[in-house]
Design an enzyme around this catalytic site. Structure first.
Site, PDB file in Angstrom:
ATOM      1  N   LEU A 160      26.785   0.494  11.926  1.00 40.49           N
ATOM      2  CA  LEU A 160      26.777   1.680  12.776  1.00 40.49           C
ATOM      3  C   LEU A 160      27.165   2.907  11.970  1.00 40.49           C
ATOM      4  CD1 LEU A 160      26.973   3.362  15.452  1.00 40.49           C
ATOM      5  CD2 LEU A 160      29.302   2.441  15.686  1.00 40.49           C
ATOM      6  N   SER A 161      26.437   3.980  12.136  1.00 44.27           N
ATOM      7  CA  SER A 161      26.802   5.277  11.582  1.00 44.27           C
ATOM      8  C   SER A 161      26.943   5.189  10.063  1.00 44.27           C
ATOM      9  CB  SER A 161      28.082   5.771  12.262  1.00 44.27           C
ATOM     10  OG  SER A 161      28.361   7.105  11.959  1.00 44.27           O
ATOM     11  N   ALA A 162      28.146   5.436   9.507  1.00 43.55           N
ATOM     12  CA  ALA A 162      28.336   5.273   8.072  1.00 43.55           C
ATOM     13  C   ALA A 162      28.033   3.840   7.660  1.00 43.55           C
ATOM     14  CB  ALA A 162      29.762   5.649   7.674  1.00 43.55           C
TER      15      ALA A 162
END
Length: 335
Positions: A160-162
């Site tokens: 997720l995300s980073a």
């Protein structure tokens, strides 16, 4: 993204009358202990000494009780401000591991590396093969396969995300280790370098043709003849942290790497959300995208006990009626 554990009483004369009751309780207790399936559930374990660990990450893993040899491995990378335990549970991956029978590797960032506990998907020293955080995650995969006798042909990476940005890193720098990747609210490989800044990448995107995007991946593993991993991507349309253009760029990057065009071969809806599938010339699905209408920045989850449900709601774990982990696992044949 860039950023706690009396006075004694007389025994009545009529005590023998209670013996049948006590005996019944004892029998019930013994039955409970001996009944199959009542053993304590598996728990998250930290693993040390998994390699030289140049990225100074921590390794956690979840292995279902009684998991046989030859089972798949999923690497799940948390987002900023999250940790391995919370993401593994909240996203639904440990729940699915028990349901479907695979193990989960959960890398954890340290604040000494990034104050917001983000994986450094934008740092050149952490995204190249044999260096930094990318090399640490690759070493975790090798250790896990050895320890659980896992199936090296069925290793998957997601985040997720980073963690999504680092997923693209692992797919590009170590393509031989992963059959597929799953990116949620993440970034294309090399996006920070192409855009000149991680923030420009996140908020605006980078201007690259599909071939330019693909060339960045190919340059991460010079001379690699394939096969490259396939991709499943999720993105919220109301995400103001990682703009939706990044999923479009992920699609362009990985269709080009896999030799497919950028025209969807399937356009339908799943749980009411637009879903597209891009196939190569042989008719194999190489990229799938889910555009989650109205979802902000986070992992889509669908708490519940239904066959397609998983995960639990929380910070950056958004109950939108579809579980991203389930959809990825299903696409990868884990179910």
């Amino acid at each position: 993204m860039t950023q706690t554990r009396a006075a004694s009483r007389r025994i009545p004369v009529r005590a023998p009358a209670r013996v049948p009751v006590l005996a019944t309780l004892l029998v019930a207790l013994i039955a409970a202990v001996l009944t199959p399936g009542r053993a304590a559930a598996a728990s998250l374990q930290e693993v040390t000494g998994f390699g030289t660990n140049p990225g100074a990450l921590r390794m956690f893993r979840y292995v279902p009780d009684g998991l046989p040899a030859g089972r798949p491995v999923v690497v799940a990378l948390h987002g900023c401000t999250q940790n391995a335990s919370g993401y593994g549970t909240g996203s639904g991956w440990t729940q699915l591991a028990d349901r479907w029978g695979f193990s989960v590797v959960l890398p954890q960032q340290q604040t000494a590396n990034n104050a917001s506990s983000c994986f450094n998907w934008f740092q050149s020293g952490d995204i190249a093969r044999g260096q930094g955080e990318a090399a640490s995650v690759a070493q975790m995969v090798d250790r896990q396969l050895a320890d659980v006798s896992g199936d090296a042909s069925r290793v998957y990476v997601t985040g997720l995300s980073a963690g999504g940005g680092m997923t693209a890193v692992m797919m590009a720098a170590y393509p031989e280790k992963f059959a597929a990747g799953g990116i949620v609210a993440g970034l294309p490989y090399g996006c920070a370098q192409a855009a000149g800044s991680p923030y420009v990448c996140m908020y605006v995107g980078a201007t690259q043709s599909p071939k330019q995007w693909g060339d960045r991946v190919r340059a991460a593993r010079p001379g690699y003849a394939g096969p490259w991993p396939t991709l499943v991507a999720f993105q919220g349309t109301a995400d103001h942290t990682v703009k939706p253009v990044n999923m479009t760029d992920l699609m362009r990057q990985w269709t080009d790497v896999r030799g497919a065009d950028q025209v969807a071969d399937v356009s339908d809806s799943v749980a009411g959300y637009p879903h597209q599938v891009f196939k190569d010339a042989g008719g194999r699905a190489v990229v799938e995208t889910y555009s989650v209408t109205g979802m902000g920045h986070g992992q889509p989850v669908d708490p519940g006990s239904g066959s397609e449900q998983c995960g639990s709601a929380g910070a950056y774990l958004l109950d939108v009626g579809v579980c991203g982990a389930y959809r990825m696992g299903w696409a990868w044949g884990l179910g």
